[in-house]
Enzyme design. Structure first.
Site, PDB file in Angstrom:
ATOM      1  N   THR A   5      -2.845  -8.895   7.351  1.00 49.44           N
ATOM      2  CA  THR A   5      -1.907  -8.873   8.478  1.00 49.44           C
ATOM      3  C   THR A   5      -0.960  -7.674   8.390  1.00 49.44           C
ATOM      4  OG1 THR A   5      -0.419 -10.307   7.227  1.00 49.44           O
ATOM      5  CG2 THR A   5      -1.861 -11.377   8.826  1.00 49.44           C
ATOM      6  N   ASP A   6      -0.733  -7.146   7.170  1.00 50.18           N
ATOM      7  CA  ASP A   6       0.347  -6.146   7.019  1.00 50.18           C
ATOM      8  C   ASP A   6       0.089  -4.886   7.844  1.00 50.18           C
ATOM      9  OD1 ASP A   6      -1.598  -5.276   5.191  1.00 50.18           O
ATOM     10  OD2 ASP A   6      -0.227  -5.117   3.480  1.00 50.18           O
ATOM     11  N   ALA A  25      -7.058  -7.275 -10.841  1.00 49.88           N
ATOM     12  CA  ALA A  25      -7.326  -8.705 -10.619  1.00 49.88           C
ATOM     13  C   ALA A  25      -6.728  -9.166  -9.300  1.00 49.88           C
ATOM     14  CB  ALA A  25      -6.740  -9.517 -11.775  1.00 49.88           C
ATOM     15  N   GLU A  34       1.384   5.309  -3.560  1.00 52.50           N
ATOM     16  CA  GLU A  34       0.033   4.733  -3.553  1.00 52.50           C
ATOM     17  C   GLU A  34      -0.788   5.268  -2.371  1.00 52.50           C
ATOM     18  OE1 GLU A  34      -0.318   1.122  -5.298  1.00 52.50           O
ATOM     19  OE2 GLU A  34      -2.395   0.797  -4.738  1.00 52.50           O
ATOM     20  N   ASP A  40       2.312  -5.339  -1.266  1.00 52.67           N
ATOM     21  CA  ASP A  40       2.352  -5.274  -2.735  1.00 52.67           C
ATOM     22  C   ASP A  40       3.712  -4.805  -3.248  1.00 52.67           C
ATOM     23  OD1 ASP A  40      -0.263  -5.802  -2.232  1.00 52.67           O
ATOM     24  OD2 ASP A  40      -1.076  -4.000  -3.187  1.00 52.67           O
TER      25      ASP A  40
HETATM   26  P1  ADP Z   1      -4.339  -3.999  -9.013  1.00 52.23           P
HETATM   27  O1  ADP Z   1      -3.162  -3.353  -8.343  1.00 52.23           O
HETATM   28  O2  ADP Z   1      -4.909  -5.134  -8.231  1.00 52.23           O
HETATM   29  O3  ADP Z   1      -4.079  -4.410 -10.423  1.00 52.23           O
HETATM   30  P2  ADP Z   1      -5.384  -1.363  -8.687  1.00 52.23           P
HETATM   31  O4  ADP Z   1      -6.728  -0.765  -8.841  1.00 52.23           O
HETATM   32  O5  ADP Z   1      -4.645  -1.160  -7.418  1.00 52.23           O
HETATM   33  O6  ADP Z   1      -5.500  -2.902  -9.062  1.00 52.23           O
HETATM   34  O7  ADP Z   1      -4.427  -0.770  -9.824  1.00 52.23           O
HETATM   35  C1  ADP Z   1      -4.826  -0.799 -11.185  1.00 52.23           C
HETATM   36  C2  ADP Z   1      -4.489   0.543 -11.845  1.00 52.23           C
HETATM   37  O8  ADP Z   1      -3.061   0.662 -12.029  1.00 52.23           O
HETATM   38  C3  ADP Z   1      -5.054   0.667 -13.229  1.00 52.23           C
HETATM   39  O9  ADP Z   1      -6.403   1.072 -13.201  1.00 52.23           O
HETATM   40  C4  ADP Z   1      -4.124   1.721 -13.826  1.00 52.23           C
HETATM   41  O10 ADP Z   1      -4.519   3.018 -13.441  1.00 52.23           O
HETATM   42  C5  ADP Z   1      -2.785   1.405 -13.193  1.00 52.23           C
HETATM   43  N1  ADP Z   1      -1.955   0.581 -14.088  1.00 52.23           N
HETATM   44  C6  ADP Z   1      -1.525  -0.671 -13.897  1.00 52.23           C
HETATM   45  N2  ADP Z   1      -0.784  -1.115 -14.930  1.00 52.23           N
HETATM   46  C7  ADP Z   1      -0.743  -0.101 -15.827  1.00 52.23           C
HETATM   47  C8  ADP Z   1      -0.127   0.088 -17.107  1.00 52.23           C
HETATM   48  N3  ADP Z   1       0.582  -0.856 -17.687  1.00 52.23           N
HETATM   49  N4  ADP Z   1      -0.310   1.285 -17.707  1.00 52.23           N
HETATM   50  C9  ADP Z   1      -1.037   2.246 -17.119  1.00 52.23           C
HETATM   51  N5  ADP Z   1      -1.630   2.126 -15.936  1.00 52.23           N
HETATM   52  C10 ADP Z   1      -1.491   0.980 -15.282  1.00 52.23           C
HETATM   53 MG    MG Z   2      -3.219  -2.297  -6.475  1.00 55.45          MG
END
Ligand code: ADP
Ligand code: MG
Length: 379
Positions: A34-35, A123, A160, A172
């Site tokens: 929806t966003d 996840a 992002e 988010d």
């Molecule tokens: P989600 O936001 O659902 O977890 P995304 O693919 O949007 O999945 O974002 C995940 C990415 O964010 C990771 O692959 C990494 O690059 C970055 N990320 C998240 N947490 C960390 C962390 N603690 N340290 C480094 N990178 C991180």
């Molecule tokens: Mg994400």
């Protein structure tokens, strides 16, 4: 939390951090796709997130370390090129640095940086927004500048969308920024306008992460985005939020079948968000649960963003006692299912659902019992 990351920071960089921040992950409670259609959405900030520690350097270098990779990425003074390969996680904090001037804020010069996390990545719990917001707050601390929560949220989204290159809506970052323990965050994405809604006592979140991911998930997200824009055009509105449910029904057969189904999902979903807010205010978790399950059925039947695996989990969960409702959470096309339960739903019932899934699909979903948590903050 502050002590742990401060000790780690000392081990890695040989001195104490000057600023420590933390931002939570989030659950998309209801308000699916929806966003970006100008609609409304409800999310919950959770008790897991990303913690960031920083300290200034005088030589302009930026040293990024994450426990996630266990390595340090060093960037020369003023370097802002997009990173690739193993260093690509740095694009999240680097995207925040690149975004700050667009919001009238000076970017930090040199610093040492450490990120730790208790949030699974990828996840559907938005670890990316958590690292963006924790980094944003840390960089504000380094430069000694203040920014309101809305600006912090917009900086994260800007990073992002424009630097990392993911066309996510404001859900988010908005929930990570405006989250509050024992509350849901309500976002009217047109303003955007942010609010919080108390979570009735005794409501619990369980996440079942299937680790399945459609091979074309990014492309499918973009396709749905395009189909929604086309559906709005076919209905003669600038965004789907402006179409009423009756208007969508009247257009059935007159607009393409795809346009009808996508519009129906989004327009009905926006109505469900409104009903969910009212039912939460009344403490009526049974009705809220019914709306969650209806949201999932709409994903399944109209938006085409569910999968057989997610449907299986929702079918199992919604026939399990003490479950108010269940739905896919996040963009869909694989990922995780969220269940809203009462307080007596426990690990045993969750394991029974996971075992049934494993018997059918040969892999066990992760079970995460989530509590709500505070939004982004300086520790
Ligand atoms: P989600 O936001 O659902 O977890 P995304 O693919 O949007 O999945 O974002 C995940 C990415 O964010 C990771 O692959 C990494 O690059 C970055 N990320 C998240 N947490 C960390 C962390 N603690 N340290 C480094 N990178 C991180
Ligand atoms: Mg994400």
């Amino acid at each position: 939390m502050k002590q742990i990351i401060s000790d780690l920071f000392r081990q890695i960089h040989g001195r104490a951090p000057s600023v420590v921040t933390r931002a939570p992950g989030r659950i998309e409670f209801i308000g699916n796709h929806t966003d970006y259609n100008g609609g409304t959405v409800l999310g919950a900030s959770i008790d897991r997130g990303v913690t960031v520690a920083v300290a200034p350097r005088t030589d302009g270098k930026r040293n990024f370390h994450s426990l996630f990779t266990g390595k340090t990425v060093t960037l020369a003074a003023a370097e802002t090129l997009k990173q690739h390969g193993e260093a690509s996680w740095v694009n999240y904090p680097l995207g925040v640095i690149a975004a700050m001037p667009a919001f009238g804020l000076s970017a930090p010069e040199g610093f040492d940086y450490v990120a730790t996390s208790d949030l699974p990545t990828g996840a559907g719990l938005s670890s990316s927004a958590a690292i963006e917001l924790a980094s944003g707050l840390a960089f504000l601390g380094l430069t000694g500048r203040q920014a309101d929560r809305e600006t912090l949220v917009k900086i994260g989204k800007h990073a992002e969308n424009n630097f990392v290159g993911v066309p996510c809506g404001i859900l988010d970052q908005g929930v990570s920024g405006f989250g509050k323990a024992n509350h849901l965050v309500f976002i009217d994405c047109r303003g955007p306008r942010f609010d919080t809604v108390p979570m009735p006592a005794g409501a619990h979140f369980w996440i079942f992460n299937t680790h399945t991911k459609h091979a074309l998930v990014d492309g499918l997200y973009a396709t749905r985005h395009r189909e929604c824009m086309e559906a709005a055009k076919a209905l003669g509105v600038s965004q789907l939020v402006e179409a009423r449910p009756a208007q969508v029904e009247a257009a059935q057969g007159k607009i393409s079948a795809d346009a009808y189904s996508r519009a129906k999902h989004v327009v009905d979903e926006i109505a469900r968000v409104g009903l969910a807010v009212k039912s939460l205010e009344n403490g009526d978790l049974a009705t809220v649960g019914g709306l969650l399950t209806a949201s999932h059925r709409s994903s399944q039947n109209y938006f085409g963003n569910s999968t057989e695996e997610l449907d299986f989990l929702v079918d199992k969960l919604t026939t399990t006692p003490r479950v108010y409702g269940a739905r896919l959470t996040g963009g869909g096309f694989g990922g995780a299912v969220m269940a809203l339960t009462d307080e007596s739903f426990g690990e045993d019932q969750a394991k029974t659902v996971a075992a049934a899934y494993e018997a059918k699909y040969g892999a066990r979903p992760d079970i995460l019992h989530m509590l709500t948590g505070e939004g982004a903050q300086v520790l």
